[in-house]
Design a protein around this motif. Structure first.
Motif, PDB file in Angstrom:
ATOM      1  N   PRO A 282     -14.566  -8.205   8.413  1.00 46.80           N
ATOM      2  CA  PRO A 282     -13.756  -8.619   7.269  1.00 46.80           C
ATOM      3  C   PRO A 282     -12.942  -9.860   7.581  1.00 46.80           C
ATOM      4  CG  PRO A 282     -13.661  -6.248   7.519  1.00 46.80           C
ATOM      5  CD  PRO A 282     -14.380  -6.770   8.733  1.00 46.80           C
ATOM      6  N   GLY A 283     -12.857 -10.738   6.610  1.00 50.09           N
ATOM      7  CA  GLY A 283     -12.132 -11.991   6.770  1.00 50.09           C
ATOM      8  C   GLY A 283     -13.002 -13.143   7.217  1.00 50.09           C
ATOM      9  N   GLU A 284     -14.222 -12.845   7.713  1.00 49.11           N
ATOM     10  CA  GLU A 284     -15.135 -13.922   8.077  1.00 49.11           C
ATOM     11  C   GLU A 284     -15.718 -14.543   6.807  1.00 49.11           C
ATOM     12  OE1 GLU A 284     -18.119 -12.899  10.930  1.00 49.11           O
ATOM     13  OE2 GLU A 284     -16.698 -11.890  12.264  1.00 49.11           O
ATOM     14  N   LYS A 285     -16.004 -15.811   6.877  1.00 50.58           N
ATOM     15  CA  LYS A 285     -16.527 -16.533   5.725  1.00 50.58           C
ATOM     16  C   LYS A 285     -18.023 -16.273   5.564  1.00 50.58           C
ATOM     17  CE  LYS A 285     -16.845 -21.247   3.824  1.00 50.58           C
ATOM     18  NZ  LYS A 285     -16.499 -22.668   4.083  1.00 50.58           N
ATOM     19  N   ALA A 286     -18.418 -15.830   4.362  1.00 47.99           N
ATOM     20  CA  ALA A 286     -19.832 -15.575   4.078  1.00 47.99           C
ATOM     21  C   ALA A 286     -20.540 -16.848   3.641  1.00 47.99           C
ATOM     22  CB  ALA A 286     -19.957 -14.516   2.985  1.00 47.99           C
ATOM     23  N   GLY A 287     -19.807 -17.733   2.996  1.00 43.54           N
ATOM     24  CA  GLY A 287     -20.376 -18.969   2.480  1.00 43.54           C
ATOM     25  C   GLY A 287     -19.472 -19.528   1.400  1.00 43.54           C
ATOM     26  N   GLU A 288     -20.033 -20.408   0.607  1.00 45.45           N
ATOM     27  CA  GLU A 288     -19.271 -21.015  -0.482  1.00 45.45           C
ATOM     28  C   GLU A 288     -19.976 -20.771  -1.806  1.00 45.45           C
ATOM     29  OE1 GLU A 288     -18.813 -25.106   0.545  1.00 45.45           O
ATOM     30  OE2 GLU A 288     -17.294 -24.703   2.085  1.00 45.45           O
ATOM     31  N   LEU A 289     -19.190 -20.660  -2.842  1.00 45.08           N
ATOM     32  CA  LEU A 289     -19.729 -20.406  -4.179  1.00 45.08           C
ATOM     33  C   LEU A 289     -20.623 -21.568  -4.604  1.00 45.08           C
ATOM     34  CD1 LEU A 289     -18.660 -17.926  -6.038  1.00 45.08           C
ATOM     35  CD2 LEU A 289     -17.894 -19.758  -7.536  1.00 45.08           C
ATOM     36  N   HIS A 290     -21.859 -21.263  -4.996  1.00 43.38           N
ATOM     37  CA  HIS A 290     -22.774 -22.328  -5.416  1.00 43.38           C
ATOM     38  C   HIS A 290     -22.625 -22.632  -6.906  1.00 43.38           C
ATOM     39  CE1 HIS A 290     -25.182 -19.034  -6.892  1.00 43.38           C
ATOM     40  NE2 HIS A 290     -25.574 -18.647  -5.681  1.00 43.38           N
ATOM     41  N   ALA A 291     -23.318 -23.661  -7.343  1.00 48.49           N
ATOM     42  CA  ALA A 291     -23.139 -24.173  -8.707  1.00 48.49           C
ATOM     43  C   ALA A 291     -23.489 -23.141  -9.764  1.00 48.49           C
ATOM     44  CB  ALA A 291     -23.980 -25.436  -8.897  1.00 48.49           C
ATOM     45  N   ALA A 292     -24.567 -22.390  -9.553  1.00 53.65           N
ATOM     46  CA  ALA A 292     -24.967 -21.389 -10.547  1.00 53.65           C
ATOM     47  C   ALA A 292     -23.899 -20.323 -10.699  1.00 53.65           C
ATOM     48  CB  ALA A 292     -26.302 -20.762 -10.133  1.00 53.65           C
ATOM     49  N   ALA A 293     -23.284 -19.933  -9.572  1.00 50.87           N
ATOM     50  CA  ALA A 293     -22.230 -18.919  -9.626  1.00 50.87           C
ATOM     51  C   ALA A 293     -20.972 -19.453 -10.300  1.00 50.87           C
ATOM     52  CB  ALA A 293     -21.915 -18.425  -8.217  1.00 50.87           C
ATOM     53  N   GLU A 294     -20.686 -20.745 -10.142  1.00 58.65           N
ATOM     54  CA  GLU A 294     -19.550 -21.330 -10.851  1.00 58.65           C
ATOM     55  C   GLU A 294     -19.746 -21.211 -12.355  1.00 58.65           C
ATOM     56  OE1 GLU A 294     -17.042 -25.512 -11.284  1.00 58.65           O
ATOM     57  OE2 GLU A 294     -19.135 -25.578 -10.636  1.00 58.65           O
ATOM     58  N   LYS A 295     -20.937 -21.500 -12.803  1.00 52.04           N
ATOM     59  CA  LYS A 295     -21.227 -21.420 -14.234  1.00 52.04           C
ATOM     60  C   LYS A 295     -21.055 -19.990 -14.738  1.00 52.04           C
ATOM     61  CE  LYS A 295     -24.782 -22.597 -17.640  1.00 52.04           C
ATOM     62  NZ  LYS A 295     -26.152 -23.147 -17.842  1.00 52.04           N
ATOM     63  N   GLU A 296     -21.457 -19.032 -13.922  1.00 55.06           N
ATOM     64  CA  GLU A 296     -21.376 -17.630 -14.349  1.00 55.06           C
ATOM     65  C   GLU A 296     -19.950 -17.099 -14.285  1.00 55.06           C
ATOM     66  OE1 GLU A 296     -25.520 -15.469 -13.235  1.00 55.06           O
ATOM     67  OE2 GLU A 296     -24.310 -16.114 -11.521  1.00 55.06           O
ATOM     68  N   THR A 297     -19.217 -17.402 -13.209  1.00 56.89           N
ATOM     69  CA  THR A 297     -17.931 -16.750 -12.969  1.00 56.89           C
ATOM     70  C   THR A 297     -16.720 -17.537 -13.423  1.00 56.89           C
ATOM     71  OG1 THR A 297     -17.694 -17.728 -10.762  1.00 56.89           O
ATOM     72  CG2 THR A 297     -18.910 -15.634 -10.920  1.00 56.89           C
ATOM     73  N   GLY A 298     -16.860 -18.855 -13.549  1.00 52.84           N
ATOM     74  CA  GLY A 298     -15.710 -19.698 -13.851  1.00 52.84           C
ATOM     75  C   GLY A 298     -14.919 -20.085 -12.621  1.00 52.84           C
ATOM     76  N   ILE A 299     -15.353 -19.634 -11.449  1.00 48.66           N
ATOM     77  CA  ILE A 299     -14.705 -19.981 -10.180  1.00 48.66           C
ATOM     78  C   ILE A 299     -15.323 -21.285  -9.672  1.00 48.66           C
ATOM     79  CG2 ILE A 299     -14.263 -19.233  -7.807  1.00 48.66           C
ATOM     80  CD1 ILE A 299     -14.652 -16.330  -8.852  1.00 48.66           C
ATOM     81  N   PRO A 300     -14.540 -22.254  -9.243  1.00 46.86           N
ATOM     82  CA  PRO A 300     -15.088 -23.563  -8.868  1.00 46.86           C
ATOM     83  C   PRO A 300     -16.128 -23.500  -7.741  1.00 46.86           C
ATOM     84  CG  PRO A 300     -12.706 -23.697  -9.110  1.00 46.86           C
ATOM     85  CD  PRO A 300     -13.059 -22.251  -9.191  1.00 46.86           C
ATOM     86  N   GLU A 301     -17.153 -24.307  -7.894  1.00 47.71           N
ATOM     87  CA  GLU A 301     -18.161 -24.445  -6.842  1.00 47.71           C
ATOM     88  C   GLU A 301     -17.478 -24.877  -5.546  1.00 47.71           C
ATOM     89  OE1 GLU A 301     -22.188 -27.124  -5.849  1.00 47.71           O
ATOM     90  OE2 GLU A 301     -21.070 -27.427  -7.736  1.00 47.71           O
ATOM     91  N   GLY A 302     -17.966 -24.348  -4.434  1.00 50.60           N
ATOM     92  CA  GLY A 302     -17.391 -24.673  -3.136  1.00 50.60           C
ATOM     93  C   GLY A 302     -16.260 -23.772  -2.705  1.00 50.60           C
ATOM     94  N   THR A 303     -15.800 -22.875  -3.607  1.00 45.97           N
ATOM     95  CA  THR A 303     -14.755 -21.921  -3.222  1.00 45.97           C
ATOM     96  C   THR A 303     -15.287 -21.004  -2.124  1.00 45.97           C
ATOM     97  OG1 THR A 303     -13.779 -21.927  -5.441  1.00 45.97           O
ATOM     98  CG2 THR A 303     -13.257 -20.055  -4.028  1.00 45.97           C
ATOM     99  N   PRO A 304     -14.557 -20.844  -1.031  1.00 48.41           N
ATOM    100  CA  PRO A 304     -15.054 -19.973   0.043  1.00 48.41           C
ATOM    101  C   PRO A 304     -15.070 -18.504  -0.370  1.00 48.41           C
ATOM    102  CG  PRO A 304     -12.851 -20.752   0.551  1.00 48.41           C
ATOM    103  CD  PRO A 304     -13.286 -21.496  -0.669  1.00 48.41           C
ATOM    104  N   VAL A 305     -16.100 -17.799   0.087  1.00 50.78           N
ATOM    105  CA  VAL A 305     -16.248 -16.366  -0.171  1.00 50.78           C
ATOM    106  C   VAL A 305     -16.139 -15.648   1.177  1.00 50.78           C
ATOM    107  CG1 VAL A 305     -17.738 -14.551  -1.077  1.00 50.78           C
ATOM    108  CG2 VAL A 305     -17.719 -16.813  -2.169  1.00 50.78           C
TER     109      VAL A 305
END
Length: 486
Positions: A212-235
């Protein structure tokens, strides 16, 4: 300043998205009911439709992000119930729906798990109590009924990782979810190659584990469109909701935490654990804490479910706050130890050997308040019994019990818990401890703080303490009778 965590929290009853800041304040939230579906491949089977759940989550995320400044988002995480997941191919396609923990197809498997490996040996290694819904039983079901699925699979992902995959494209599991599987080497914080080999499952299917707390990656463009969370936000990885609820409650090492609802879940964070036949018989389960080197010992039993039975049958015409003020008021007028009632609170089966609950000592003059008080006392006795089992298994002595959940609102029950256990009961202002726990790991992962513990030190818990009263000595004697009857 990036000071907001977005937590996707998926429960069996509801799925929700919550935006929380570094002080633990909820800035926006959206909740939608959740439910299982029938398995199209297995008559009577129950599954989670991940695409349907994802649609609910992204709808909730759109609502949340429209009500906050998204430039302040430090990161995203996901928490869910344990054990459930499914197989994916290299392209991320589900090879079989996610079998729900509510599905009964695996009951016969846990009853006969000894043909693969002695149950006690599995328990000693994994620490997980042998519930029928554990991941190991689903793996055996696939091994026996659909061996083509694991043979074709590239990866098995637990539910939080399935949603993280939809956001980042990363296929990786984390330790608190893996720890619920009954296929884990608890002391090594990794899957047990021995258990996996016994049931015919390859270790490579689970990939490298993250903490827990380790970075899985960053939100990609398709997920930004779906969630409203900016692309590149760390997950960031979180995981099993129970573990994050304990951490989010503020519990330090060797402190007992009671989550009081329809079911009571008593857990403690310790650096020690014992998984012998004695702990198995005591229905203890051991899971991996979000912090490496720490373990969560737990036991559960029916709690408010007994009170719900009582109010349904004894309190017709009362509802809401009037119901509880009336019945608690009646029970507070009863002198401790003078009602003559004895209650066995096992009204629902906690395990295969439960024979059901009972109320003895009833007379024609017994009042409703006396029965209610006797039930509360018996549930407090059950808490003390569970606490003693946890203390022995974890080699610690609790100085207080931190109580959260709906049952923590009952003032008489809280006082009886303190009196029976002989230690204070502590209540906190923070109600969303699962989401808070996950948020702490987002903020530390985003390097706003050096550790989740440091973030937690800034949370205003505003504790309220209920101390034992002069009735403690009386309840020691009554608890002895309860123990002798078990």
């Amino acid at each position: 300043m990036k000071d907001i965590a977005i937590v996707f929290d998926c429960g069996a009853t509801n799925v929700r998205v919550i935006a929380m800041d570094t002080s633990g304040k909820i800035l926006a939230s959206k909740t939608t009911p959740n439910e299982t579906d029938e398995d199209p491949n297995y008559k009577g089977g129950r599954i989670w439709d991940i695409d349907k759940m994802w649609q609910k989550l992204i709808d909730a995320s759109q609502h949340v992000t429209s009500n906050i400044d998204t430039n302040r988002i430090a990161g995203v995480s996901v928490t869910t119930f344990g054990v459930d997941g499914t197989f994916l191919d290299k392209d991320g396609k589900e090879l079989y729906p996610v079998i729900s923990w509510q599905c009964e197809r695996t009951q016969a498997i846990i009853d006969n798990i000894g043909k693969y490996m002695p149950l006690l040996e599995v328990y000693k290694t994994s620490g997980i109590f042998p519930y029928a819904f554990n991941t190991i039983n689903k793996m055996i079901w696939f091994h026996e009924n659909r061996p083509d699925i694991p043979e074709k699979a590239h990866r098995f992902l637990f539910i939080p990782s399935l949603f993280i995959y939809k956001m980042t494209g990363a296929m990786q599991n984390e330790t608190t979810m893996a720890g619920t599987s009954m296929m884990f080497e608890l002391g090594d914080r990794d899957f047990s190659t021995e258990i996996l080999s016994k049931i015919g499952i390859e270790r490579s299917l689970f990939g490298e584990l993250a903490n827990p707390g380790e970075k899985a990656g960053e939100l990609h463009a398709a997920a930004e469109k779906e969630t409203g969370i900016p692309e590149g936000t760390p997950v960031f990885f979180a995981g099993h909701d129970t573990q994050f609820a304990i951490f989010g409650s503020g519990a330090t090492l060797n402190q007992a935490v009671l989550s009081s609802g329809t079911w009571e879940i008593l857990m403690a964070r310790t650096e020690n654990f014992k998984t012998t036949e004695k702990e198995l018989t005591a229905n203890l389960t051991f899971e991996s804490d979000p912090i490496p080197g720490v373990y969560n010992i737990g036991q559960n039993w029916i709690g408010s479910g007994v009170l719900e039975w009582f109010t349904k049958n004894f309190c017709s015409g009362l509802s809401g706050s009037d119901l509880y003020e009336t019945i608690i008021g009646e029970a507070e007028l009863v002198n401790p130890g003078e009602h003559g009632l004895f209650v066995n609170p096992d009204f629902y089966k906690e395990s295969g050997h439960s024979t059901g609950g009972s109320i003895s000592g009833l007379t024609i003059n017994t009042s409703r308040g006396e029965i209610y008080r006797a039930i509360l006392e018996s549930l407090a006795f059950r808490l003390k019994e569970g606490l003693e089992a946890l203390e022995e298994a974890g080699n610690f002595k609790a100085e207080k019990i931190l109580c959260v959940g709906g049952g923590s609102k009952n003032r008489l029950w809280n006082q009886l818990r303190a009196d029976v256990c002989g230690i204070p009961i502590q209540l906190i202002d923070q109600k969303e401890t699962t989401v808070l726990g996950a948020s702490l790991f987002v903020f530390s992962g985003a390097e706003l703080y050096s550790s989740p513990e440091e973030v937690r030190n800034h949370i205003p818990y505003n504790p309220t303490v209920i101390s034992p009263s002069e009735q403690t000595e009386l309840y020691k004697k009554l608890y002895q009778r309860f123990s002798e009857s078990r």
